[in-house]
Design an enzyme around this catalytic site. Structure first.
Site, PDB file in Angstrom:
ATOM      1  N   ASP A  43       0.846  -1.316   0.346  1.00 39.92           N
ATOM      2  CA  ASP A  43       0.009   0.084  -0.133  1.00 39.92           C
ATOM      3  C   ASP A  43       0.664   1.084   0.203  1.00 39.92           C
ATOM      4  O   ASP A  43       0.602   2.251   0.557  1.00 39.92           O
ATOM      5  CB  ASP A  43      -1.091   0.139   1.026  1.00 39.92           C
ATOM      6  CG  ASP A  43      -2.060  -1.054   1.056  1.00 39.92           C
ATOM      7  OD1 ASP A  43      -2.142  -1.586   0.154  1.00 39.92           O
ATOM      8  OD2 ASP A  43      -2.362  -1.615   2.236  1.00 39.92           O
ATOM      9  N   LYS A  46       1.922   1.901  -5.099  1.00 39.35           N
ATOM     10  CA  LYS A  46       2.390   1.219  -6.205  1.00 39.35           C
ATOM     11  C   LYS A  46       1.539   1.678  -7.555  1.00 39.35           C
ATOM     12  O   LYS A  46       1.960   1.826  -8.354  1.00 39.35           O
ATOM     13  CB  LYS A  46       2.774   0.142  -5.937  1.00 39.35           C
ATOM     14  CG  LYS A  46       3.374  -0.460  -4.845  1.00 39.35           C
ATOM     15  CD  LYS A  46       3.684  -1.845  -4.800  1.00 39.35           C
ATOM     16  CE  LYS A  46       2.557  -2.588  -4.298  1.00 39.35           C
ATOM     17  NZ  LYS A  46       2.100  -2.177  -2.886  1.00 39.35           N
ATOM     18  N   ALA A  69      -3.969  -8.064  -3.482  1.00 38.64           N
ATOM     19  CA  ALA A  69      -3.482  -6.697  -3.899  1.00 38.64           C
ATOM     20  C   ALA A  69      -4.631  -5.678  -3.971  1.00 38.64           C
ATOM     21  O   ALA A  69      -5.682  -5.964  -4.704  1.00 38.64           O
ATOM     22  CB  ALA A  69      -2.613  -6.729  -5.129  1.00 38.64           C
ATOM     23  N   GLY A  70      -4.420  -4.457  -3.696  1.00 41.31           N
ATOM     24  CA  GLY A  70      -5.282  -3.356  -4.316  1.00 41.31           C
ATOM     25  C   GLY A  70      -4.495  -2.181  -4.805  1.00 41.31           C
ATOM     26  O   GLY A  70      -3.938  -1.449  -3.747  1.00 41.31           O
ATOM     27  N   HIS A  71      -4.780  -2.047  -5.931  1.00 36.81           N
ATOM     28  CA  HIS A  71      -3.690  -0.893  -6.410  1.00 36.81           C
ATOM     29  C   HIS A  71      -4.718   0.445  -6.743  1.00 36.81           C
ATOM     30  O   HIS A  71      -5.550   0.260  -7.761  1.00 36.81           O
ATOM     31  CB  HIS A  71      -2.864  -1.388  -7.506  1.00 36.81           C
ATOM     32  CG  HIS A  71      -1.813  -2.499  -7.139  1.00 36.81           C
ATOM     33  ND1 HIS A  71      -1.092  -2.999  -7.958  1.00 36.81           N
ATOM     34  CD2 HIS A  71      -1.444  -2.679  -5.878  1.00 36.81           C
ATOM     35  CE1 HIS A  71      -0.204  -3.813  -7.261  1.00 36.81           C
ATOM     36  NE2 HIS A  71      -0.731  -3.565  -5.966  1.00 36.81           N
ATOM     37  N   ARG A 173       2.857 -29.206  -5.468  1.00 32.21           N
ATOM     38  CA  ARG A 173       2.459 -29.867  -6.811  1.00 32.21           C
ATOM     39  C   ARG A 173       1.166 -30.396  -6.815  1.00 32.21           C
ATOM     40  O   ARG A 173       1.086 -31.451  -7.354  1.00 32.21           O
ATOM     41  CB  ARG A 173       3.836 -30.785  -6.910  1.00 32.21           C
ATOM     42  CG  ARG A 173       5.150 -30.019  -6.842  1.00 32.21           C
ATOM     43  CD  ARG A 173       6.369 -30.989  -6.778  1.00 32.21           C
ATOM     44  NE  ARG A 173       6.333 -31.667  -5.357  1.00 32.21           N
ATOM     45  CZ  ARG A 173       7.239 -32.287  -4.994  1.00 32.21           C
ATOM     46  NH1 ARG A 173       8.281 -32.549  -5.772  1.00 32.21           N
ATOM     47  NH2 ARG A 173       7.057 -32.587  -3.650  1.00 32.21           N
ATOM     48  N   GLN A 251       2.152  -6.191  -3.049  1.00 30.66           N
ATOM     49  CA  GLN A 251       2.499  -6.197  -1.656  1.00 30.66           C
ATOM     50  C   GLN A 251       3.934  -5.330  -1.635  1.00 30.66           C
ATOM     51  O   GLN A 251       4.021  -4.654  -2.236  1.00 30.66           O
ATOM     52  CB  GLN A 251       2.721  -7.465  -1.124  1.00 30.66           C
ATOM     53  CG  GLN A 251       1.232  -8.353  -0.980  1.00 30.66           C
ATOM     54  CD  GLN A 251       0.620  -9.078  -2.145  1.00 30.66           C
ATOM     55  OE1 GLN A 251       1.453  -9.698  -2.916  1.00 30.66           O
ATOM     56  NE2 GLN A 251      -0.664  -8.692  -2.540  1.00 30.66           N
ATOM     57  N   LYS A 360       3.002  10.319  -0.624  1.00 31.74           N
ATOM     58  CA  LYS A 360       2.177  10.672   0.419  1.00 31.74           C
ATOM     59  C   LYS A 360       2.976  11.665   1.445  1.00 31.74           C
ATOM     60  O   LYS A 360       2.528  11.630   2.486  1.00 31.74           O
ATOM     61  CB  LYS A 360       1.706   9.473   1.217  1.00 31.74           C
ATOM     62  CG  LYS A 360       0.815   8.477   0.366  1.00 31.74           C
ATOM     63  CD  LYS A 360       0.078   7.620   1.013  1.00 31.74           C
ATOM     64  CE  LYS A 360      -1.423   8.070   1.323  1.00 31.74           C
ATOM     65  NZ  LYS A 360      -2.392   7.004   1.678  1.00 31.74           N
TER      66      LYS A 360
END
Ligand code: GDP
Ligand code: IMO
Ligand code: MG
Length: 471
Positions: A43, A46, A69-71, A173, A251, A360
Site C-alpha cells: 500500500d 504502487k 492486492a489493491g492498487h 505440486r 505487496q 504521500k
C-alpha cells in the site's frame, strides 16, 4: 549525487554458430525492463506510480500475488482499484500480462474486467493470462477463512482471498494451472484438491463438491480462452523486438515470503527477484529497479511493526485520517507509524532500488516535527540491520531522529522548488541515508499531483521515453 550506476558490462558479440548473423545487444541502450516494488508492507502507492510510468513502457506485467492486492489509480475525476489486472491497463493500448507467478480466481478476474469495461476501458487484445498461472479455486478462500478463525488472536490477518492455500497447493505440486482447465486431467486434479482439503473444512466445505466445481471450471475455461497464452514466450518475444516491460510488484518487501516478517507475510515473492520467476523473463533481461516508499509506514494484518503508533495515539490517528489509510481490498483500517529507515535500507538492498518514488509526503504537512526511525534498540544493543528473528523484531524499540516539519500545505505541488524548505530537506535526508535517488515525489493521489524530481534517472530507466512530466 553520487548514485551513478556503474557502466554495464558489455561483452563482445558472440557468434553462436559459424556463419550465423551475430546478434549484438548493448545492454546500456537496448534494454529497459524495470521492476517496481513496494519498500514496506504494501500500500505504498504502487498503483499510482505504475500508472505514471506506464506510458514509457510497452507492456506491464504482474508477477506474483492475486486479488489480495489493491492498487489505486486516480486521475481527473476517475478512480480505479485494481486487484488482479495490472495498473498499466489504464494506459490506452498498453499490453498487460497476469504472469505465471500469480494465483488467479477467475470470477474475480471477470468481475474486474467487467468493471473496467463499464468504465470505458478497452481491454480487447491487450490482456493475457499465463497458461502456467495457478487457478485460485473457491475452496482455497474457504480454507483461508477457516484457518484464520481457528488461529484466533494468533491469526495472520490475511485478506481471506485464499492466497496462502493456493500457493501451498502450488508448492505441494497439487495445484490447478490455467492450462489444466483445458486438460483431460482436470477432474482428477480437482478430486485431489477436494480430498486433501475437505477433511479440514468438515461441514463448512461448500466449495469442495467436485461435480459442481468441474462445471464451473469448464465455464471458466471457455470464457478465459481469449486470454490464456504462453506469456513467458510472448514477453520474451516483445523484448527481443525491442519493447520495454514494466514489472508491477504487489505487496512489499516485508510481506515477501522469504525476505519479509515471516510468518506474517503473504505466500509469494513480492521482491524484485520474483519478477523473473513469476514472468518467465531471465534476471539478465531485467535491468532496472524502482522502489515505492511511503513517507511514513503502514501495515494491514498482524505481525511486528516497530514504529507503530498504537490506536488512540493522536499522531497515528492523524496519519490514518489524513492518509485515508483504509485497505483498498478489505477496507480494514491500516496500522500507522513513522517512517522506518531500517526497513527502507533493507528494501533498498534486497531490491537494489537506486531509484525510488516517495509517496504521500502531503500527509505529513501538518506536523511540527517528523520522526524517522534510524535504528532499533534490541536487548540493549543498537541495530541498523533488519532482524530475521521475530522475537528480536518484537522487542525492537525504534531509535528516532526528529526532523523539523513544514506545517504548510504541499498537497498537489508539482514542482520541487515549490515545496517548503523543510520538505526538500526531508527528501534529501532520505536520499542520503538510502544512497538512492528520489526520482518521483507524490503529493496527492492523482496522477497530476506529482513532482518528477530526477528526470535524468527516469529517462535512463525508460530509455528516454519518459521525457516530460505526465499531464
Ligand atoms: P498500492 O497497493 O501500493 O497500489 O497502494 P494503495 O492503492 O493500496 O494505497 C495507496 C493509497 O494512497 C491510495 O488510496 C492512493 O490513492 C493514495 N495515494 C497515492 N499516492 C498518494 C499521495 O502522494 N498522497 C496522498 N494523499 N494519497 C496518495
Ligand atoms: P498491495 O499490492 C497490504 C497482507 C495481509 C496480511 C498478509 C497475508 O495492495 O500493496 P494474504 O491474504 O496475502 O495471505 O495476507 O499480507 N497483504 C497486504 N497488505 N497491501 C497488500 O497488497 C497486501 N496483500 C496482502 O493484510 O497481513
Ligand atoms: Mg494496496
Amino acid at each position: 549525487m553520487a548514485y551513478a550506476r556503474q557502466a554495464p558490462f558489455v561483452s563482445a558479440p558472440i557468434c553462436y554458430c559459424p556463419g550465423a548473423p551475430m546478434r549484438r545487444r548493448d545492454k546500456s541502450t537496448a534494454m529497459s525492463n524495470t521492476v517496481l516494488t513496494g519498500m514496506q508492507w504494501g500500500d505504498e502507492g504502487k498503483g499510482k506510480i505504475i500508472d505514471l510510468l506506464s506510458p514509457a513502457f510497452d507492456a506491464v506485467v504482474r508477477y506474483q500475488g492475486g486479488n489480495n492486492a489493491g492498487h489505486t489509480v486516480k486521475f481527473s475525476d476517475r478512480h480505479f482499484a485494481l486487484h488482479l489486472i495490472p495498473s498499466g491497463i489504464l494506459t490506452p493500448g498498453m499490453h498487460c500480462v497476469l504472469g505465471n507467478g500469480m494465483v488467479i480466481p477467475p470470477d474475480a478476474f471477470f468481475e474486474e474486467l467487467e468493471s473496467l469495461r463499464a468504465s470505458g476501458v478497452e481491454t480487447e487484445e491487450r490482456l493475457w493470462i499465463s497458461d502456467r498461472a495457478h487457478v485460485l479455486l473457491p475452496i482455497y478462500a474457504e480454507v483461508d477463512k477457516a484457518r484464520e478463525l481457528q488461529l484466533g488472536t494468533g491469526r495472520i490477518g490475511t485478506t481471506a482471498r485464499g492466497i496462502g492455500p493456493a500457493y501451498e497447493a502450488k508448492i505441494a505440486r497439487q495445484g490447478v494451472r490455467m492450462c489444466d482447465l483445458y486438460s483431460e486431467r482436470l477432474e482428477g486434479l480437482l478430486m485431489n484438491v477436494s480430498s486433501r482439503l475437505r477433511p479440514e473444512l468438515g461441514s463448512l466445505g461448500r466449495g469442495s463438491d467436485v461435480a459442481s466445481l468441474l462445471i464451473r471450471c469448464r465455464d471458466w475455461a471457455e470464457r478465459l480462452k481469449p486470454f490464456v497464452a504462453d506469456t513467458g514466450r510472448l514477453i520474451n518475444e516483445w523484448i527481443d523486438a525491442g519493447s520495454s516491460v514494466l514489472f508491477e510488484g504487489a505487496q512489499g518487501v516485508l510481506l515477501d515470503v522469504d525476505h519479509g516478517t515471516y510468518p506474517f507475510v503473504t505466500s509469494s515473492n513480492a521482491t524484485a527477484g520474483g519478477a523473473s520467476t513469476g514472468s518467465g523473463v531471465a534476471p539478465t533481461r531485467i535491468d532496472g529497479s524502482i522502489g515505492v516508499l511511503k513517507a511514513y509506514t503502514t501495515r494491514v494484518g498482524s505481525g511486528p511493526f516497530p514504529t507503530e503508533l498504537a490506536e488512540g495515539e493522536p499522531d497515528g490517528d492523524f496519519l490514518r485520517r489524513r492518509g485515508n489509510e483504509f485497505g483498498t481490498t478489505t477496507g480494514r483500517p491500516r496500522r500507522c507509524g513513522w517512517l522506518d529507515l531500517v526497513i527502507a535500507r533493507y528494501a533498498r538492498r534486497v531490491n537494489d532500488t537506486e531509484i525510488f518514488a516517495l509517496t504521500k509526503i502531503d500527509v505529513l504537512d501538518r506536523f511540527e516535527s517528523i520522526k524517522v526511525c534510524v535504528a532499533y534498540r534490541i536487548d540493549g544493543e543498537e541495530v541498523r540491520d533488519f532482524p530475521s528473528d521475530l522475537g528480536r523484531l518484537e522487542r525492537a524499540e525504534p531509535v528516532y531522529e526528529e526532523l523539523p516539519g513544514w506545517n504548510q500545505e504541499t498537497a498537489g505541488t508539482t514542482r520541487f522548488e515549490d515545496l517548503p524548505e523543510n520538505a526538500r530537506d526531508y527528501v534529501a535526508y532520505l536520499e542520503d541515508d538510502l544512497e538512492a535517488s528520489a526520482a518521483v515525489i507524490s503529493t496527492g493521489p492523482r496522477r497530476e499531483e506529482t513532482i518528477v524530481l530526477d528526470q535524468a534517472r527516469l529517462e535512463q530507466l525508460t530509455r528516454g521515453r519518459l521525457q516530460t512530466p505526465p499531464p
